[in-house]
Every structure is written in C-alpha cells, then in structure tokens.
Design a protein around this motif. Structure first.
Motif, short mmCIF file in Angstrom:
data_model
loop_
_atom_site.label_atom_id
_atom_site.label_comp_id
_atom_site.label_asym_id
_atom_site.label_seq_id
_atom_site.Cartn_x
_atom_site.Cartn_y
_atom_site.Cartn_z
N TYR A 94 18.89 -11.36 -62.77
CA TYR A 94 19.85 -10.65 -61.92
C TYR A 94 20.75 -9.72 -62.72
CZ TYR A 94 18.97 -13.24 -57.61
OH TYR A 94 18.41 -13.74 -56.48
N SER A 95 21.05 -8.60 -62.13
CA SER A 95 22.10 -7.71 -62.61
C SER A 95 23.24 -7.76 -61.60
CB SER A 95 21.59 -6.27 -62.73
OG SER A 95 20.54 -6.17 -63.68
N PHE A 96 24.48 -7.51 -62.08
CA PHE A 96 25.64 -7.62 -61.21
C PHE A 96 26.40 -6.29 -61.18
CE2 PHE A 96 24.65 -11.79 -62.99
CZ PHE A 96 24.45 -12.51 -61.83
N TYR A 97 27.51 -6.28 -60.47
CA TYR A 97 28.26 -5.04 -60.26
C TYR A 97 28.61 -4.38 -61.60
CZ TYR A 97 31.95 -1.85 -58.79
OH TYR A 97 32.72 -0.73 -58.60
N ASP A 98 29.15 -5.14 -62.53
CA ASP A 98 29.53 -4.57 -63.82
C ASP A 98 28.33 -3.99 -64.56
OD1 ASP A 98 32.14 -5.20 -63.34
OD2 ASP A 98 32.14 -7.04 -64.55
N ASP A 99 27.19 -4.68 -64.46
CA ASP A 99 25.97 -4.17 -65.09
C ASP A 99 25.58 -2.83 -64.49
OD1 ASP A 99 25.72 -6.58 -66.60
OD2 ASP A 99 24.84 -7.55 -64.85
N THR A 103 25.43 0.73 -66.77
CA THR A 103 24.13 1.23 -67.20
C THR A 103 23.95 2.72 -66.95
OG1 THR A 103 21.74 0.85 -67.08
CG2 THR A 103 22.98 0.69 -65.02
N ASP A 104 23.22 3.34 -67.85
CA ASP A 104 22.78 4.72 -67.61
C ASP A 104 21.31 4.76 -67.26
OD1 ASP A 104 21.74 3.98 -70.02
OD2 ASP A 104 22.50 5.71 -71.16
N ARG A 105 20.73 3.55 -67.04
CA ARG A 105 19.32 3.45 -66.63
C ARG A 105 19.20 2.54 -65.40
NH1 ARG A 105 15.06 4.07 -69.94
NH2 ARG A 105 13.95 3.75 -67.98
N PRO A 106 19.80 2.94 -64.27
CA PRO A 106 19.71 2.10 -63.07
C PRO A 106 18.29 1.87 -62.59
CG PRO A 106 20.54 4.29 -62.53
CD PRO A 106 20.54 4.19 -64.03
N HIS A 111 16.63 -6.64 -59.72
CA HIS A 111 17.29 -7.66 -58.90
C HIS A 111 18.79 -7.49 -59.05
CE1 HIS A 111 13.27 -9.23 -59.73
NE2 HIS A 111 13.38 -9.94 -58.62
N LEU A 112 19.46 -7.16 -57.96
CA LEU A 112 20.88 -6.80 -58.02
C LEU A 112 21.71 -7.66 -57.07
CD1 LEU A 112 23.06 -4.86 -59.10
CD2 LEU A 112 22.43 -3.27 -57.25
N GLY A 113 22.75 -8.31 -57.64
CA GLY A 113 23.67 -9.11 -56.84
C GLY A 113 25.05 -8.49 -56.84
N LEU A 114 25.49 -8.01 -55.68
CA LEU A 114 26.81 -7.40 -55.54
C LEU A 114 27.65 -8.29 -54.63
CD1 LEU A 114 25.70 -3.68 -54.98
CD2 LEU A 114 26.37 -4.78 -57.13
N GLU A 121 31.38 -0.41 -48.11
CA GLU A 121 30.13 0.32 -48.31
C GLU A 121 29.45 -0.14 -49.60
OE1 GLU A 121 30.93 4.46 -48.35
OE2 GLU A 121 31.53 4.54 -46.23
N ILE A 122 28.14 -0.05 -49.61
CA ILE A 122 27.37 -0.34 -50.81
C ILE A 122 27.59 0.79 -51.80
CG2 ILE A 122 25.06 -0.71 -51.74
CD1 ILE A 122 24.21 -1.76 -49.04
N PRO A 123 27.88 0.49 -53.08
CA PRO A 123 28.09 1.56 -54.07
C PRO A 123 26.94 2.55 -54.08
CG PRO A 123 28.65 -0.57 -55.01
CD PRO A 123 28.04 -0.85 -53.67
N ALA A 124 27.28 3.83 -54.12
CA ALA A 124 26.26 4.88 -54.04
C ALA A 124 25.28 4.84 -55.21
CB ALA A 124 26.95 6.25 -53.99
#
Length: 459
Positions: A94-99, A103-106, A111-114, A121-124
């Motif tokens: 999992y990656s999280f909000y801070d990750d 990152t400059d490589r989204p 797997h993303l947990g926010l 709203e979901i971050p753009a």
C-alpha cells in the motif's frame, strides 16, 4: 452457556486461551489475538483507538469467562470505530497520502489508501496513478466520484467504507476493469445506482448498512459472484435469477425465518445465514449446486426439509441451534463431507447417518448423547468430536477405526480408556480431559506411549 455442563468444565488455562484466540480470530477480525497479526490499524481519533482496545479486552474477558458468550453487540460497536486494518503481509504494497504527495512517479503506485481525508474530493494527483489497481478512501467524507476516475483503466478494487454514505451512485469508474466494490459499514438504505452497468464486477461488500431489499440491480452484473449483505436488515428479494452468483452472505440480518426464496440462484455454492433467529425454512434456499450452508447460531428445532433435499451438499453447519433429533432422511445427503451439530439437544443418532459415504468430519460436542451406535463404524471418519456429552464408554468401533486422526471425547462421564486406543494407527490428536477416569497409572502409561508416537494428547 454450555447446556447442563457448566459445572463440569475442566479446560486448562492453555486450552482455554487457545480456544478464545481461535474464536476471536475467526469471529472477531477486529479483536484478533496478538498485535503481530495486524501490522496497522487506522482510527478516526485517538479516543476511538482507546475505546476499541477497551472493547477488545471486554470481549476477551467475556470469552474467558464463557466461551459461548454473546458478544455480537460489542463486535458491531468495535467494527464501527475501526477505519482500516492493513495486514502485515500487505505492508509495502500500500501507498498512502504522504507517499502520493511526495512521489514524482505516481504511475508506479498500484494500491493506494487515502484514509481520513478532510476534504470532500479525491486528490487530483490520483488521476496520474495510471496503473492503479486498488483505491481505498475509507473514513472520508467523499460523496461523489470525479469524472477522471473513469480514465484509470486498471482500477479493479474500490473501497469506500465507514464513510457515513447515505446514498451513492456508481459512475465514472471504468466499467470494464472494476471487479470488487466495498461499501461496508455506511448508512446505505438502497443498492447503489448504476450497479447494473458493471458487467466486470465480481465481488460486492455491502455489509453493515441499512439495506432491507435485494434489489433488481443485483440481477444485472453478469460476472457478479460474491455478495456480502451481512449486518443489514434484508427482508425482501426483488432480484431475478442470477446464474453467476456463487456466494451470498446474509448473516446478522435479524431473520426469524426465510421471508423470500433463493431458489432462482441456480449456481449458488455457498450460503451464510448464521447469527440470525431463524426457526423455520419453508422456502428454497438455493439450487442443486449448493455445497456449503452455514446456519450457525439460529433457533432451528429440526433440520429443515429444504436442506435435506439438497443431495449435493458438502458442508452443513447447524451448530448452536435447538435441534433435538437427526432425521433418517439425512441419508439422502450422499455428498456430505462435514456435518456440525455442536451445541444442540440431540440425544441419539439414527442408523441412517452411517449411510453417508463421504462423511469424514462429524462435530457432535455439547449435546445429550450417551451412546454411539456401531452403525457409525461404516462412516469414513477422520475427525470425530463428541466432547461435552454423556458418554460413559468409548465404543469398540472407535478403537478399531483406521481412519480417525482426531478424536475429542473430553468432558463426558468416561471412567476408563485402556490400551486398546493404541490400536488406532493414524491417531494424531486426542482430548480426554474432564472425564472421571479411575486408573491414573494405566492412563499415564498409554498416554506416554501415544506421545512417543507424536500424538497430541490433552488430559
């Protein structure tokens, strides 16, 4: 409460702890034994975390005092406090909000947990996660999904649980990729709109909401196989037949009977009706492909005819009911491999039970059995549990069995177990504690011999 046996319980502290841990891990995922099992728990507030641990300890104390104590209300209360559990084996996945923000490589995030986002709203930046397979926005206040979410062509899993959703329309998600939708523990009263358009959807979790009706929309997704509607109040079925659904969970719905038929689900394999108050089942509960039925903890006084008429059944759990007899018609269930009648009122078994050629596991603990007929020797038993009954002897056919690997005769009225038990060639587990066995010296002699053969003996 163990019926009629409460004063006879002689579980050792070790065994009791094991039993409690087993039940917690199986029944109460939020209250597992040992912090090591779950690497990360996420709560809305520190106060919720403290309250959660208090509930977990209360359940543990209740189970230590009474292994069958009813902790359902506490379980529900604890589940509502918990936003997410991330198992240790998924750490690093999992990656999280801070990750996401760093990152400059989204495009490398899959797997993303926010969790617990303050905005609506979901971050753009999520739009740049072009290889995203799983998105979890639990514990947030996001009520609508952005249009650009449909551009995530690989998104397979979407979770929006514990977010106080009252209404939800499933749109702007790629219709050809979404396989799992988890909207558990919200405040939904209706099946989400737009669901019928998602033919790729395979699994849907709507547990812990306020649903009362199986919507027609559930008939439409052509790939839908697993439907979890536990912890709701379902009373009506407006679904047409869906030949793809393989598993339905209707546990914890407060059902007193089956108010609707499930006969139209011709491919249904697993049905969970546990933790209701079902006293009768008059309607069909599935087709001929139904293999597993869980009616644990209901109020059945007899095995329903609609169950007995399913010859393909492999696993049937009727534990914690009020069943007084096993009918001769049980012999029709030729495919049955596991039968659980734990904690009922059965005092004798019919000879017809022995005509089940595949029955290898038989749970009969905590009943009123004083005798096990010789006809049972014809069963291909591997596991036999008759603990907490009224047996005074172990019948000779048990000792002559070449197949039995696990034998539980604890907490009966057995006065002697002799060296004949050494004749069981495949025995691996033996529970004999809680019996008034007289000759302690003889007992210790053959227990020693069994342990030399690596048999796990609990005495």
């Amino acid at each position: 409460m163990l019926k009629g046996r409460a004063n006879d319980m002689h579980l050792s502290d070790t065994l009791r702890s094991f039993a409690v841990c087993f039940i917690l891990a199986w029944l109460l995922p939020f209250a597992a034994c040992g912090q090591r099992l779950f690497a990360k728990r996420i709560f809305r507030t520190a106060a919720d975390s403290v309250q959660y641990e208090s509930i977990r300890q209360q359940i543990l104390d209740n189970l230590k005092a009474d292994i069958k104590s009813d902790n359902n209300a506490l379980h529900v209360k604890g589940e509502k406090l918990l936003v997410k559990i991330i198992p240790s084996y998924q750490f690093g996945v999992y990656s999280f909000y801070d990750d996401l923000m760093r990152t400059d490589r989204p495009d490398t995030i899959t797997h993303l947990g926010l969790y617990l986002l303050e905005g609506s709203e979901i971050p753009a930046k999520v739009a740049s996660c072009v290889n995203l397979k799983e998105l979890d926005i639990s514990g947030c206040h996001i009520q609508k999904l952005p249009v650009w979410l449909g551009k995530l062509a690989h998104l397979e899993v979407l979770t929006i649980s514990r977010s106080e959703l009252k209404r939800f329309k499933l749109r702007y998600v790629n219709k050809s990729s979404l396989k799992t939708l988890n909207l558990a523990y919200n405040d939904l009263r209706r099946i989400p709109k737009g669901l019928a358009e998602y033919d790729s959807l395979e699994e849907m979790n709507l547990s812990g909401n306020r649903l009362k009706t199986l919507s027609r929309a559930l008939s439409r997704p052509r790939s839908l196989a697993y439907v979890n509607l536990g912890y709701n109040r379902v009373r009506h079925n407006r679904m047409k037949t869906n030949d793809n659904v393989k598993s339905i969970n209707l546990s914890h719905n407060g059902l007193k009977n089956m108010p609707f038929s499930l006969g139209g689900f011709n491919k249904l394999i697993t049905l969970n009706l546990s933790y209701n108050s079902i006293a009768t089942i008059e309607r069909e509960i599935g087709g001929r492909q139904l293999l597993v039925v869980n009616l644990y903890n209901n109020r059945l006084k007899k095995i329903p005819g609609s169950i007995l008429s399913l010859p393909g059944m492999v696993n049937l759990d009727l534990s914690h009911n009020e069943i007084t007899a096993v009918p001769p018609s049980i012999q029709k269930m030729k495919a049955l491999n596991v039968l659980s009648l734990w904690d009922n009122e059965v005092s004798q078994l019919p000879d017809e039970l022995s005509r089940l050629p595949n029955l290898s596991t038989l749970y009969l603990q905590d009943n009123q059995l004083s005798y096990l007929g010789d006809s049972l020797s014809r069963l291909p038993l591997v596991k036999l549990d008759v603990g907490y009954n009224r047996l005074t002897t172990i019948p000779a056919w048990v000792f002559q069995s070449a197949g039995i690997q696990e034998l539980y005769v604890n907490n009966n009225d057995i006065t002697r177990i002799g060296e004949e038990i050494l004749a069981m060639p495949n025995l691996r587990i033996l529970y004999i504690f809680g019996n008034p066995i007289g000759d302690e010296q003889e007992l210790q002699r053959w227990v020693k011999l069994l342990r030399q053969r690596n048999v796990d003996v609990k005495q």
